[in-house]
Design an enzyme around this catalytic site. Structure first.
Site, mmCIF file in Angstrom:
data_model
loop_
_atom_site.group_PDB
_atom_site.id
_atom_site.type_symbol
_atom_site.label_atom_id
_atom_site.label_comp_id
_atom_site.label_asym_id
_atom_site.label_seq_id
_atom_site.Cartn_x
_atom_site.Cartn_y
_atom_site.Cartn_z
ATOM 1 N N HIS A 188 3.498 33.753 10.535
ATOM 2 C CA HIS A 188 4.185 34.977 10.112
ATOM 3 C C HIS A 188 5.692 34.765 9.964
ATOM 4 O O HIS A 188 6.330 35.374 9.103
ATOM 5 C CB HIS A 188 3.900 36.110 11.100
ATOM 6 C CG HIS A 188 4.445 37.427 10.670
ATOM 7 N ND1 HIS A 188 4.059 38.051 9.510
ATOM 8 C CD2 HIS A 188 5.382 38.241 11.240
ATOM 9 C CE1 HIS A 188 4.711 39.198 9.374
ATOM 10 N NE2 HIS A 188 5.525 39.334 10.414
ATOM 11 N N ARG A 215 10.818 50.342 7.734
ATOM 12 C CA ARG A 215 9.691 50.482 8.664
ATOM 13 C C ARG A 215 10.186 51.189 9.923
ATOM 14 O O ARG A 215 10.751 50.547 10.821
ATOM 15 C CB ARG A 215 9.102 49.102 9.007
ATOM 16 C CG ARG A 215 7.802 49.181 9.794
ATOM 17 C CD ARG A 215 7.318 47.800 10.223
ATOM 18 N NE ARG A 215 6.851 46.990 9.133
ATOM 19 C CZ ARG A 215 5.640 47.069 8.586
ATOM 20 N NH1 ARG A 215 4.794 47.977 9.018
ATOM 21 N NH2 ARG A 215 5.275 46.269 7.612
ATOM 22 N N ASP A 250 -2.597 44.227 7.459
ATOM 23 C CA ASP A 250 -3.213 44.765 8.672
ATOM 24 C C ASP A 250 -3.815 46.137 8.375
ATOM 25 O O ASP A 250 -4.969 46.251 7.976
ATOM 26 C CB ASP A 250 -2.177 44.824 9.797
ATOM 27 C CG ASP A 250 -2.800 45.189 11.146
ATOM 28 O OD1 ASP A 250 -3.990 45.537 11.176
ATOM 29 O OD2 ASP A 250 -2.087 45.150 12.163
ATOM 30 N N THR A 251 -3.046 47.196 8.509
ATOM 31 C CA THR A 251 -3.580 48.534 8.234
ATOM 32 C C THR A 251 -3.506 48.878 6.749
ATOM 33 O O THR A 251 -3.971 49.941 6.338
ATOM 34 C CB THR A 251 -2.823 49.600 9.038
ATOM 35 O OG1 THR A 251 -1.438 49.562 8.663
ATOM 36 C CG2 THR A 251 -2.960 49.357 10.534
ATOM 37 N N ALA A 252 -2.886 47.997 5.961
ATOM 38 C CA ALA A 252 -2.774 48.134 4.499
ATOM 39 C C ALA A 252 -1.855 49.275 4.075
ATOM 40 O O ALA A 252 -1.835 49.636 2.899
ATOM 41 C CB ALA A 252 -4.148 48.285 3.841
ATOM 42 N N ASP A 311 8.353 43.426 0.746
ATOM 43 C CA ASP A 311 9.535 43.636 1.585
ATOM 44 C C ASP A 311 10.478 42.450 1.426
ATOM 45 O O ASP A 311 10.146 41.444 0.792
ATOM 46 C CB ASP A 311 9.148 43.846 3.065
ATOM 47 C CG ASP A 311 8.258 42.731 3.596
ATOM 48 O OD1 ASP A 311 8.436 41.565 3.171
ATOM 49 O OD2 ASP A 311 7.383 43.023 4.419
ATOM 50 N N LYS A 343 11.990 48.293 1.474
ATOM 51 C CA LYS A 343 11.134 49.096 2.347
ATOM 52 C C LYS A 343 11.809 49.301 3.690
ATOM 53 O O LYS A 343 12.520 48.434 4.185
ATOM 54 C CB LYS A 343 9.803 48.351 2.538
ATOM 55 C CG LYS A 343 8.796 49.016 3.434
ATOM 56 C CD LYS A 343 7.671 48.054 3.780
ATOM 57 C CE LYS A 343 8.130 46.999 4.771
ATOM 58 N NZ LYS A 343 7.054 46.104 5.184
ATOM 59 N N GLN A 379 5.527 39.411 16.820
ATOM 60 C CA GLN A 379 6.620 39.603 17.784
ATOM 61 C C GLN A 379 7.293 38.245 17.989
ATOM 62 O O GLN A 379 7.007 37.526 18.938
ATOM 63 C CB GLN A 379 6.077 40.159 19.103
ATOM 64 C CG GLN A 379 5.446 41.541 18.961
ATOM 65 C CD GLN A 379 4.815 42.014 20.253
ATOM 66 O OE1 GLN A 379 5.491 42.489 21.152
ATOM 67 N NE2 GLN A 379 3.501 41.873 20.356
ATOM 68 N N ASP A 397 1.566 38.962 0.260
ATOM 69 C CA ASP A 397 2.025 39.056 1.643
ATOM 70 C C ASP A 397 1.266 38.010 2.450
ATOM 71 O O ASP A 397 0.287 37.427 1.959
ATOM 72 C CB ASP A 397 1.769 40.461 2.194
ATOM 73 C CG ASP A 397 2.833 40.884 3.209
ATOM 74 O OD1 ASP A 397 3.511 39.992 3.756
ATOM 75 O OD2 ASP A 397 2.987 42.095 3.449
#
Length: 316
Positions: free
Chosen positions: A135, A199, A227-229, A174, A197, A102, A223
């Site tokens: 990030h 999202r 995270d959740t892949a 991305d 991509k 964020q 990347d």
């Protein structure tokens, strides 16, 4: 272990990544500082520094990884303790900087948590931050103290270079990761491709198009965070469907939460290469996952900062 003789250099670890901290201290040639982290019965964190650090240049190693809030509070309380114990400088080594996703207001009434955490660290008393692969690079500007951002690409690229893979293409999952993919491609002297991509909401992605030639090639997805892949496995499957010979994936920060391991295990990814900025519990150490150490990189950065040498040499 060779000994780094400078009593003014102290390295402490908290609870997020003790093994990495030990490796870093070993690389430098010093013992980790003596401290303890305990909790009151209601969960409040209590920290005790068990040696004098007056006038010392102190480095605290802590990833703000899961449990994020616990590890962040440990770090803030440790910084406060060091400040009140008259440390000369308080250098915060954050291999994985949490709350970084964020980093701007993408929608109305959203917080900017990356800036909030920067404010908290500075207010607590940090005098420098050393991190790996923030990030978003603009997070460096959220601080009014020096920030050294190290890169995971050289470590990952060197691993794949030693595998001697044929006819490779570096793929960004991305648009935001194109610069990272380009850096790896330059090191491996390979072309790049980009996955277009969308999202619709956090942790949910949808592959649209593949920009670039991947047919018959060995694709390496890169990347900063997995995270959740969902993104990386969707991308891998799309690459194979569009003609890639095989797919490898790599990232600096293996968050790997929720359904990540099942998704990776059942995907077209042949091997996932990550670093140890975040601890991998035993259940996540599957055959498909290879973990590389960032300890030499961070150890060298600490030595260079302490000796007032150029940190940019570590990017070469």
């Amino acid at each position: 272990m060779s000994t780094y003789v400078d009593p003014t250099l102290k390295v402490f670890t908290l609870n997020s990544n003790k093994e990495l901290s030990k490796e870093i201290a070993q690389h430098i040639g010093i013992e980790l500082g003596e401290s303890s982290v305990t909790e009151f019965s209601d969960g409040e964190i209590q920290i005790n520094i068990e040696e004098s650090i007056r006038g010392c240049e102190v480095y605290v190693i802590q990833s703000t990884s899961d449990p994020v809030n616990q590890h962040l509070m440990e770090l803030l309380i440790m910084i406060d303790a060091l400040k009140r114990a008259s440390a000369k400088t308080i250098n915060v080594v954050i291999p994985y900087y949490g709350y970084a996703r964020q980093d701007r207001k993408a929608r109305a009434r959203e917080p900017i948590t990356a800036k909030l955490v920067a404010n908290l660290l500075e207010t607590a008393g940090a005098t420098r931050v050393i991190a790996i692969d923030l990030h978003a690079t603009q997070i460096q500007g959220f601080f009014d103290i020096p920030v050294d951002q190290l890169l995971g690409v050289p470590i990952l690229a060197n691993y794949f270079d030693n595998k001697n893979l044929d006819d490779i293409v570096i793929v960004s999952p991305d648009h935001g990761g194109v610069t990272r993919a380009r850096k790896m491609a330059d090191r491996l002297k390979a072309p790049i491709a980009i996955i277009d991509k969308r999202r619709p909401r956090p942790n949910v992605s949808e592959v649209m198009n593949i920009v670039g030639n991947i047919e018959g090639k060995t694709a390496i997805l890169i990347d900063d965070i997995i995270d959740t892949a969902g993104t990386i496995t969707l991308a891998a499957n799309a690459l194979v469907e569009n003609g890639a010979k095989e797919v490898y994936a790599c990232c600096t920060h293996p968050v790997l939460s929720g359904p990540a391991m099942d998704r990776i295990q059942n995907s077209q990814i042949k091997e996932l290469v990550v670093t140890n900025t975040i601890v991998l519990p035993e259940e996540k150490k599957i055959d498909k996952v290879t973990q590389l150490s960032v300890a030499p990189l961070l150890g060298e950065a600490i030595i260079r900062v302490h000796e007032q040498l150029s940190v940019s040499k570590l990017f070469d």
